[in-house]
Design a protein around this motif. Sequence first.
Motif, PDB file in Angstrom:
ATOM      1  N   ASP A 184       0.857  -1.197   0.000  1.00 33.29           N
ATOM      2  CA  ASP A 184       0.000   0.000   0.000  1.00 33.29           C
ATOM      3  C   ASP A 184       0.889   1.241   0.000  1.00 33.29           C
ATOM      4  O   ASP A 184       1.023   1.928   1.010  1.00 33.29           O
ATOM      5  N   PRO A 185       1.523   1.546  -1.137  1.00 32.25           N
ATOM      6  CA  PRO A 185       2.442   2.688  -1.221  1.00 32.25           C
ATOM      7  C   PRO A 185       1.723   4.007  -0.930  1.00 32.25           C
ATOM      8  O   PRO A 185       0.537   4.176  -1.227  1.00 32.25           O
ATOM      9  N   SER A 186       2.453   4.945  -0.331  1.00 31.81           N
ATOM     10  CA  SER A 186       1.878   6.256  -0.037  1.00 31.81           C
ATOM     11  C   SER A 186       1.860   7.109  -1.301  1.00 31.81           C
ATOM     12  O   SER A 186       2.757   7.025  -2.145  1.00 31.81           O
ATOM     13  N   ILE A 187       0.835   7.936  -1.428  1.00 30.28           N
ATOM     14  CA  ILE A 187       0.622   8.793  -2.597  1.00 30.28           C
ATOM     15  C   ILE A 187       0.635  10.246  -2.122  1.00 30.28           C
ATOM     16  O   ILE A 187      -0.094  10.604  -1.191  1.00 30.28           O
ATOM     17  N   GLU A 188       1.445  11.083  -2.772  1.00 28.24           N
ATOM     18  CA  GLU A 188       1.578  12.472  -2.307  1.00 28.24           C
ATOM     19  C   GLU A 188       0.388  13.328  -2.711  1.00 28.24           C
ATOM     20  O   GLU A 188      -0.154  14.064  -1.893  1.00 28.24           O
ATOM     21  N   GLU A 189      -0.025  13.268  -3.975  1.00 28.85           N
ATOM     22  CA  GLU A 189      -1.094  14.129  -4.483  1.00 28.85           C
ATOM     23  C   GLU A 189      -2.280  13.281  -4.923  1.00 28.85           C
ATOM     24  O   GLU A 189      -2.124  12.162  -5.391  1.00 28.85           O
ATOM     25  N   VAL A 190      -3.493  13.853  -4.801  1.00 27.92           N
ATOM     26  CA  VAL A 190      -4.698  13.097  -5.134  1.00 27.92           C
ATOM     27  C   VAL A 190      -4.742  12.710  -6.605  1.00 27.92           C
ATOM     28  O   VAL A 190      -5.358  11.696  -6.971  1.00 27.92           O
ATOM     29  N   ASN A 191      -4.078  13.470  -7.475  1.00 32.51           N
ATOM     30  CA  ASN A 191      -4.093  13.147  -8.905  1.00 32.51           C
ATOM     31  C   ASN A 191      -2.906  12.290  -9.325  1.00 32.51           C
ATOM     32  O   ASN A 191      -2.643  12.129 -10.513  1.00 32.51           O
ATOM     33  N   GLU A 192      -2.205  11.711  -8.376  1.00 33.61           N
ATOM     34  CA  GLU A 192      -1.125  10.771  -8.675  1.00 33.61           C
ATOM     35  C   GLU A 192      -1.584   9.350  -8.352  1.00 33.61           C
ATOM     36  O   GLU A 192      -2.545   9.147  -7.605  1.00 33.61           O
ATOM     37  N   PHE A 193      -0.886   8.362  -8.905  1.00 28.93           N
ATOM     38  CA  PHE A 193      -1.178   6.977  -8.563  1.00 28.93           C
ATOM     39  C   PHE A 193       0.104   6.167  -8.543  1.00 28.93           C
ATOM     40  O   PHE A 193       1.148   6.599  -9.042  1.00 28.93           O
ATOM     41  N   SER A 194       0.021   4.990  -7.969  1.00 24.69           N
ATOM     42  CA  SER A 194       1.104   4.010  -8.002  1.00 24.69           C
ATOM     43  C   SER A 194       0.473   2.666  -8.333  1.00 24.69           C
ATOM     44  O   SER A 194      -0.517   2.274  -7.707  1.00 24.69           O
ATOM     45  N   LEU A 195       1.019   1.985  -9.329  1.00 32.15           N
ATOM     46  CA  LEU A 195       0.445   0.703  -9.720  1.00 32.15           C
ATOM     47  C   LEU A 195       1.527  -0.320 -10.006  1.00 32.15           C
ATOM     48  O   LEU A 195       2.690   0.011 -10.241  1.00 32.15           O
ATOM     49  N   SER A 196       1.122  -1.564  -9.973  1.00 31.19           N
ATOM     50  CA  SER A 196       1.966  -2.691 -10.372  1.00 31.19           C
ATOM     51  C   SER A 196       1.099  -3.589 -11.238  1.00 31.19           C
ATOM     52  O   SER A 196       0.042  -4.041 -10.801  1.00 31.19           O
ATOM     53  N   GLN A 197       1.532  -3.844 -12.473  1.00 32.64           N
ATOM     54  CA  GLN A 197       0.649  -4.508 -13.421  1.00 32.64           C
ATOM     55  C   GLN A 197       1.433  -5.232 -14.505  1.00 32.64           C
ATOM     56  O   GLN A 197       2.654  -5.135 -14.582  1.00 32.64           O
TER      57      GLN A 197
END
Length: 335
Positions: free
Chosen positions: A109-122
């Motif tokens: 559950d990586p931390s996200i700085e801004e609401v319009n950013e994302f982190s994914l693994s796919q």
Amino acid sequence: MPKGMKMAETNGVGERNGSINVWQMWHQMGRRCPKGTVPIRRSTVHDVLRSKSLYHFGKKSSRYAAAMAARRRADAPDVVSGNGHEHAIAYTTGSGEVYGAKATINVWDPSIEEVNEFSLSQLWVLSGSFDGSDLNSIEAGWQVSPELYGDSRPRLFTYWTSDSYQATGCYNLLCSGFIQTNSRIAIGAAISPVSSTGGNQFDVTILIWKDPKLGNWWMSFGDSTLVGYWPTELFTHLTDRATMVEWGGEVVNSRPNDHHTSTQMGSGHYAEAGFGKASYFRNLEIVDSDNSLSSARDISTLAENTNCYNIKSAYNNEWGTHFYYGGPGKSPECP
């Protein structure tokens, strides 16, 4: 299904190769769908309002295609930061005839700085031109996206496009395209539990393959549990086969010309941290023209900005072709 694969019922949890398979959070509440129905995550007014517009809701930005093309051009001036997307990926470099892909993906559950950013693994199953407007892509994995989901939980997701992310395709079931057939898996639902540094490691297995008879692209989750399919009619190039597969992580750096985002990829640790700290993909496999699974031995790796996120691949008998990847984003090494 590909040869050598068997359908099996599973509760989603079980020890395997030093890690544990996981399921979905809504199952912990004892919820099930009535016979003949499938679970759908309901979109709310707040979900739409977080998006740039109703048109953009549930879609990747048009800049995403440019990001995919740029990451393959080592001499491109915007390959590190100009397009705002950063990756740490492995990709096939073989014959170009691919009919599916599989991997087991470590969940964090990586931390996200801004609401319009994302982190994914796919994983990406691809065909067409990266520099044109005809790229076909089928994608699945886990994603943390406050803008799309309204929270910071890792969620199972799918995506597709047949025109380089311009007008076709969307996340999950937010437009017509992916046809869900499973009543127990909810696309867009939170995955639970998640891995912890120095603690238990949890992962999910995803397989995408082309039905050799009807040509549809199927997806399974966990221990070979069918989720649904993308009809072959959605695509142009993928009506035949894929030419490349990618596995790995991606983040959005929404202020590429300012300080780097602190949005984490994977666990937030660099690849060198290894098992229990760095995130991993293991048992990378591809589906060949004989509809058989084989280890993806002929791969290359790429990370545009190794001071922020990196990747290290390896091979052994237990995990086959695998890699560790990720990073913290903004740090002394990544200002």
